[in-house]
Write a protein that holds these residues in place. Structure first.
Motif, PDB file in Angstrom:
ATOM      1  N   PHE A  26      85.049  15.962  67.833  1.00  0.00           N
ATOM      2  CA  PHE A  26      83.841  16.707  67.513  1.00  0.00           C
ATOM      3  C   PHE A  26      82.777  15.748  66.994  1.00  0.00           C
ATOM      4  O   PHE A  26      83.089  14.774  66.329  1.00  0.00           O
ATOM      5  CB  PHE A  26      84.147  17.787  66.467  1.00  0.00           C
ATOM      6  N   VAL A  27      81.540  16.063  67.292  1.00  0.00           N
ATOM      7  CA  VAL A  27      80.411  15.225  66.910  1.00  0.00           C
ATOM      8  C   VAL A  27      79.791  15.770  65.635  1.00  0.00           C
ATOM      9  O   VAL A  27      79.381  16.931  65.587  1.00  0.00           O
ATOM     10  CB  VAL A  27      79.342  15.200  68.022  1.00  0.00           C
ATOM     11  N   ILE A  36      79.776   8.509  70.160  1.00  0.00           N
ATOM     12  CA  ILE A  36      80.893   9.444  70.202  1.00  0.00           C
ATOM     13  C   ILE A  36      81.203   9.828  71.649  1.00  0.00           C
ATOM     14  O   ILE A  36      82.370   9.918  72.045  1.00  0.00           O
ATOM     15  CB  ILE A  36      80.618  10.699  69.343  1.00  0.00           C
ATOM     16  N   ARG A  37      80.176  10.050  72.462  1.00  0.00           N
ATOM     17  CA  ARG A  37      80.397  10.363  73.881  1.00  0.00           C
ATOM     18  C   ARG A  37      81.115   9.217  74.590  1.00  0.00           C
ATOM     19  O   ARG A  37      82.014   9.434  75.405  1.00  0.00           O
ATOM     20  CB  ARG A  37      79.065  10.661  74.582  1.00  0.00           C
ATOM     21  N   GLU A  38      80.715   7.984  74.296  1.00  0.00           N
ATOM     22  CA  GLU A  38      81.347   6.813  74.904  1.00  0.00           C
ATOM     23  C   GLU A  38      82.818   6.718  74.492  1.00  0.00           C
ATOM     24  O   GLU A  38      83.687   6.442  75.325  1.00  0.00           O
ATOM     25  CB  GLU A  38      80.617   5.540  74.503  1.00  0.00           C
ATOM     26  N   GLU A  42      86.074   6.884  76.914  1.00  0.00           N
ATOM     27  CA  GLU A  42      87.068   5.807  76.925  1.00  0.00           C
ATOM     28  C   GLU A  42      88.467   6.321  76.606  1.00  0.00           C
ATOM     29  O   GLU A  42      89.453   5.845  77.167  1.00  0.00           O
ATOM     30  CB  GLU A  42      86.692   4.730  75.910  1.00  0.00           C
ATOM     31  N   ALA A  43      88.552   7.281  75.695  1.00  0.00           N
ATOM     32  CA  ALA A  43      89.847   7.810  75.273  1.00  0.00           C
ATOM     33  C   ALA A  43      90.364   8.892  76.214  1.00  0.00           C
ATOM     34  O   ALA A  43      91.519   9.286  76.133  1.00  0.00           O
ATOM     35  CB  ALA A  43      89.746   8.368  73.850  1.00  0.00           C
ATOM     36  N   GLY A  44      89.504   9.387  77.106  1.00  0.00           N
ATOM     37  CA  GLY A  44      89.906  10.424  78.048  1.00  0.00           C
ATOM     38  C   GLY A  44      90.030  11.799  77.435  1.00  0.00           C
ATOM     39  O   GLY A  44      90.887  12.586  77.827  1.00  0.00           O
ATOM     40  N   ILE A  47      84.636  16.430  74.303  1.00  0.00           N
ATOM     41  CA  ILE A  47      83.941  16.677  73.045  1.00  0.00           C
ATOM     42  C   ILE A  47      83.994  18.182  72.832  1.00  0.00           C
ATOM     43  O   ILE A  47      83.570  18.960  73.683  1.00  0.00           O
ATOM     44  CB  ILE A  47      82.502  16.153  73.081  1.00  0.00           C
ATOM     45  N   GLY A  48      84.554  18.576  71.685  1.00  0.00           N
ATOM     46  CA  GLY A  48      84.776  19.985  71.404  1.00  0.00           C
ATOM     47  C   GLY A  48      83.571  20.716  70.852  1.00  0.00           C
ATOM     48  O   GLY A  48      83.579  21.932  70.768  1.00  0.00           O
ATOM     49  N   GLY A  49      82.542  20.016  70.453  1.00  0.00           N
ATOM     50  CA  GLY A  49      81.366  20.661  69.901  1.00  0.00           C
ATOM     51  C   GLY A  49      80.761  19.834  68.791  1.00  0.00           C
ATOM     52  O   GLY A  49      81.119  18.672  68.592  1.00  0.00           O
ATOM     53  N   GLU A  50      79.832  20.436  68.072  1.00  0.00           N
ATOM     54  CA  GLU A  50      79.145  19.759  66.974  1.00  0.00           C
ATOM     55  C   GLU A  50      79.549  20.354  65.636  1.00  0.00           C
ATOM     56  O   GLU A  50      79.783  21.554  65.535  1.00  0.00           O
ATOM     57  CB  GLU A  50      77.629  19.878  67.131  1.00  0.00           C
TER      58      GLU A  50
END
Length: 66
Positions: A26-27, A36-38, A42-44, A47-50
C-alpha cells in the motif's frame, strides 16, 4: 522511503516482499508513489491502494474525512 533509498536497501525490501509472500503493498500518501510502484513491479506484487496516515485526501476521495 524517499528518493534517497540506497540500492542495497531497495533490494532488501524487494527480496523481503518476495520472501514473505506479500500479495500487495500500500502507498502512504506522503511517500514517493513512483518509487513504491517501481518496488511493486520489481517484487511482482500489486498496489492495494493508498493509506492516509499523516494526511487527508482531496475533497471527494476516500481520505477526505476520518
Amino acid at each position: 522511503m524517499g528518493g534517497g533509498v540506497t540500492p542495497e536497501r531497495r533490494r532488501y525490501v524487494v527480496e523481503s516482499i518476495r520472501t514473505f509472500g506479500v500479495p500487495a503493498i500500500f502507498v502512504e500518501t506522503s511517500v514517493n508513489k513512483k518509487l513504491i510502484r517501481e518496488i511493486a513491479r520489481e517484487a511482482g506484487v500489486n498496489i492495494g491502494g493508498e493509506l492516509y496516515s499523516d494526511s487527508m485526501g482531496a475533497a471527494g476521495t476516500a481520505g477526505e474525512t476520518y
